[in-house]
Enzyme design. Structure first.
Site, PDB file in Angstrom:
ATOM      1  N   HIS A 136       0.891  -1.211   0.616  1.00  8.35           N
ATOM      2  CA  HIS A 136       0.085   0.222  -0.115  1.00  8.35           C
ATOM      3  C   HIS A 136       0.940   1.346  -0.127  1.00  8.35           C
ATOM      4  CE1 HIS A 136      -2.837   2.537   2.046  1.00  8.35           C
ATOM      5  NE2 HIS A 136      -4.055   2.418   0.843  1.00  8.35           N
ATOM      6  N   ASP A 213       3.428  -4.204   7.668  1.00 10.17           N
ATOM      7  CA  ASP A 213       1.799  -3.621   7.526  1.00 10.17           C
ATOM      8  C   ASP A 213       1.136  -4.302   8.266  1.00 10.17           C
ATOM      9  OD1 ASP A 213      -0.378  -2.497   6.920  1.00 10.17           O
ATOM     10  OD2 ASP A 213       0.440  -1.545   5.136  1.00 10.17           O
ATOM     11  N   GLN A 216      -4.687  -5.111   6.896  1.00  8.79           N
ATOM     12  CA  GLN A 216      -6.034  -5.732   6.239  1.00  8.79           C
ATOM     13  C   GLN A 216      -5.440  -7.027   7.521  1.00  8.79           C
ATOM     14  OE1 GLN A 216      -7.861  -4.558   4.601  1.00  8.79           O
ATOM     15  NE2 GLN A 216      -7.707  -2.878   4.022  1.00  8.79           N
ATOM     16  N   LYS A 239     -10.520  -0.110  10.684  1.00  9.67           N
ATOM     17  CA  LYS A 239     -10.457  -1.404   9.759  1.00  9.67           C
ATOM     18  C   LYS A 239     -10.491  -2.914  10.122  1.00  9.67           C
ATOM     19  CE  LYS A 239      -7.202   0.551   6.077  1.00  9.67           C
ATOM     20  NZ  LYS A 239      -8.241   1.015   5.618  1.00  9.67           N
ATOM     21  N   CYS A 377      -4.789   2.741  -3.560  1.00 14.82           N
ATOM     22  CA  CYS A 377      -3.976   2.905  -2.808  1.00 14.82           C
ATOM     23  C   CYS A 377      -1.851   1.944  -3.020  1.00 14.82           C
ATOM     24  CB  CYS A 377      -3.851   3.606  -1.587  1.00 14.82           C
ATOM     25  SG  CYS A 377      -5.043   5.254  -1.049  1.00 14.82           S
TER      26      CYS A 377
HETATM   27  N1  C6P Z   1      -6.400   1.145   2.919  1.00  9.96           N
HETATM   28  C1  C6P Z   1      -7.774   0.511   1.522  1.00  9.96           C
HETATM   29  O1  C6P Z   1      -9.597   0.752   1.326  1.00  9.96           O
HETATM   30  P1  C6P Z   1      -4.675   4.094   6.806  1.00  9.96           P
HETATM   31  O2  C6P Z   1      -5.669   4.822   5.819  1.00  9.96           O
HETATM   32  O3  C6P Z   1      -3.775   5.004   7.958  1.00  9.96           O
HETATM   33  O4  C6P Z   1      -6.313   3.489   8.151  1.00  9.96           O
HETATM   34  O5  C6P Z   1      -4.727   2.661   6.431  1.00  9.96           O
HETATM   35  C2  C6P Z   1      -3.661   2.683   5.023  1.00  9.96           C
HETATM   36  C3  C6P Z   1      -3.682   1.516   5.346  1.00  9.96           C
HETATM   37  C4  C6P Z   1      -1.865   0.759   5.324  1.00  9.96           C
HETATM   38  N2  C6P Z   1      -1.657  -0.288   4.315  1.00  9.96           N
HETATM   39  C5  C6P Z   1      -3.192  -1.465   4.121  1.00  9.96           C
HETATM   40  C6  C6P Z   1      -2.393  -2.674   3.724  1.00  9.96           C
HETATM   41  C7  C6P Z   1      -3.809  -0.497   3.888  1.00  9.96           C
HETATM   42  O6  C6P Z   1      -4.813  -1.494   3.012  1.00  9.96           O
HETATM   43  C8  C6P Z   1      -4.647   0.365   4.043  1.00  9.96           C
HETATM   44  C9  C6P Z   1      -5.763   1.267   4.385  1.00  9.96           C
HETATM   45  C10 C6P Z   1      -7.888   1.277   2.318  1.00  9.96           C
HETATM   46  O7  C6P Z   1      -8.340  -0.760   1.345  1.00  9.96           O
HETATM   47  C11 C6P Z   1      -8.174   3.053   2.069  1.00  9.96           C
HETATM   48  S1  C6P Z   1      -6.565   2.884   1.335  1.00  9.96           S
END
Ligand code: C6P
Length: 419
Positions: A136, A213, A216, A239, A377
């Site tokens: 991401h 990370d 997910q 999430k 993203c």
């Molecule tokens: N992915 C998706 O629709 P934040 O925005 O900080 O809570 O998470 C960022 C992020 C980091 N790593 C991974 C693997 C992610 O999937 C995400 C967020 C969302 O897939 C929004 S782009």
């Protein structure tokens, strides 16, 4: 006390009472465009159970105050609630100490914290940070920035056509210059579950640190940072059925202790004078300013809720639902799955011949079905598969086979319109 949401089936695999669980999520009961809402955009953000909504409302109704500052009763209660949430998260990740749990705004901020506090003070020209092609943007851009700032080099481990990291290549890219490996536990664009335990082991064998990370992963499976051996692990509350604006950086205590603070301000100091400042101990050293107290409380409630449902039961249920989803999607003419890794979680990304992902998203919305369309993203992933965007159905434990059937009907409708 309500009945447990999961039971054990005859073959020992835990099962979920999904119909009952859905009642915990008031938002799911509504109609969109005259049809029952089918929420399949859980990777973007998950829905919130009453337990979380109530915990936040209760906090604001009864305990609202600033933390770590006041001597009055409300401040003591707010501090106790916030610190109890930290301890709950510690247990959830099986961290050794609550000093290792830093509250952040989310995964993005957690990774930026490591990039700036650890990376900026440690990396030297010639050093290397290794990521993978499926990251991401949150696990790419902070490393690009700190590499620019320090003269270090970003290396990228390639993936294969199924959307799996090519482990031989990953291993080949590790060397004495590698200082950090930063990998996603589960890809948001592909659903691939990376072999992070092995990747961490390889990183350590080369004396590099490892950051995962986990944005997910935490909604879908048991995560034990000690069993994984992770040096850093990042997650987002929203999430995993908690509120937005709160997340966590887990870091090994010795590492966090040795790192300089990132942001400066109130709460992260012991004493300030114009001659110099003495920083707070962990975890407060990394939590400058008034934190998202209600968010922390809500995240604690979300973790308790997840524990009540049972993460093994969730993983087993979702694996079966993902298999059903992929099988049903294959019935749609002209549909190509993007991401067919052997080990996957909760995400079905696809393109439909002749229909742009955004148009598809709009048409299925007319059926009450919420999916995400775009690059998620993860632009390098799109580039690898030669597509500008995908449509993505992402699952949570409250989704059902009937909802997947509604998605497939909506996709077939889109095909009729564009075909
Ligand atoms: N992915 C998706 O629709 P934040 O925005 O900080 O809570 O998470 C960022 C992020 C980091 N790593 C991974 C693997 C992610 O999937 C995400 C967020 C969302 O897939 C929004 S782009």
């Amino acid at each position: 006390m309500s009945a447990p949401h999961s039971a054990t089936s005859a073959n020992g695999v835990p099962t979920l009472d999904v119909a009952r669980l859905r009642e915990d999520f008031p938002i799911l009961g509504q109609q969109i465009n005259g049809r029952p809402l089918v929420y399949l955009d859980n990777a973007a953000t998950s829905q919130k159970p009453v337990a979380v909504i109530d915990a936040i409302a209760r906090y604001y109704r009864e305990d609202n105050s600033n933390v770590h500052r006041g001597v009055h009763a409300l401040s003591e209660r707010a501090t106790a609630a916030y610190e109890a949430a930290r301890e709950t998260v510690r247990g959830f990740l099986n961290a050794a100490s609550s000093k290792e749990i830093i509250f952040t705004r989310g995964t993005t901020e957690a990774i930026n914290l490591v990039a700036q506090a650890w990376g900026r003070s440690t990396l030297q020209p010639g050093d290397e940070v290794l990521i993978t092609h499926m990251e991401h943007h949150s696990n790419i851009v902070p490393w690009q920035m700190v590499c620019e700032q320090t003269g270090a080099t970003l290396r990228v481990a390639p993936i294969n056509e199924r959307g799996e990291v090519i482990m031989d290549e990953f291993e080949r890219l590790l060397g004495e210059r590698t200082k950090l490996v930063a990998v996603g536990h589960v890809s948001n664009a592909l659903g691939t579950i990376n072999p992070v335990a092995r990747m961490i082991e390889l990183a350590h064998a080369h004396e590099a640190l490892a950051l995962v990370d986990g944005a997910q992963a935490t909604p879908h499976m048991v995560v034990d940072v000690q069993a994984l051996g992770a040096d850093f692990y990042a997650l987002s509350g929203h999430k995993m059925f908690g509120p937005t604006g709160i997340g966590v950086l887990y870091g090994r205590e010795a590492l966090l202790d040795a790192m300089p603070p990132w942001q400066g301000g109130g709460d992260m100091i012991k004493a300030v004078s114009f001659e110099g400042t003495l920083y707070s101990d962990l975890p407060y050293k990394f939590e400058a300013g008034t934190p998202h107290i209600a968010g922390g409380v809500g995240l604690g409630a979300a973790v308790d809720y997840l524990a009540g449902v049972g993460r093994e039961a969730i993983a087993a249920y979702e694996a079966e639902l993902l298999a059903y989803t992929e099988a049903r999607l294959q019935e749609v003419d002209g549909l190509r799955l993007i991401g067919t890794a052997e080990n996957k979680a909760a995400v079905a990304s696809f393109v439909l011949e002749g229909v742009h992902a955004h148009d598809l998203g709009t048409i299925v919305d007319h059926h009450g079905v919420a999916i995400r369309a775009g690059h998620h993203c993860a632009m390098p992933v799109m580039e690898f598969f030669g597509v500008a965007a995908t449509s993505r159905a992402s699952l949570a434990f409250y989704n059902t086979r009937e909802e997947i059937d509604a998605l497939v009907t909506a996709l077939q409708d889109a095909q009729r319109i564009f075909g």
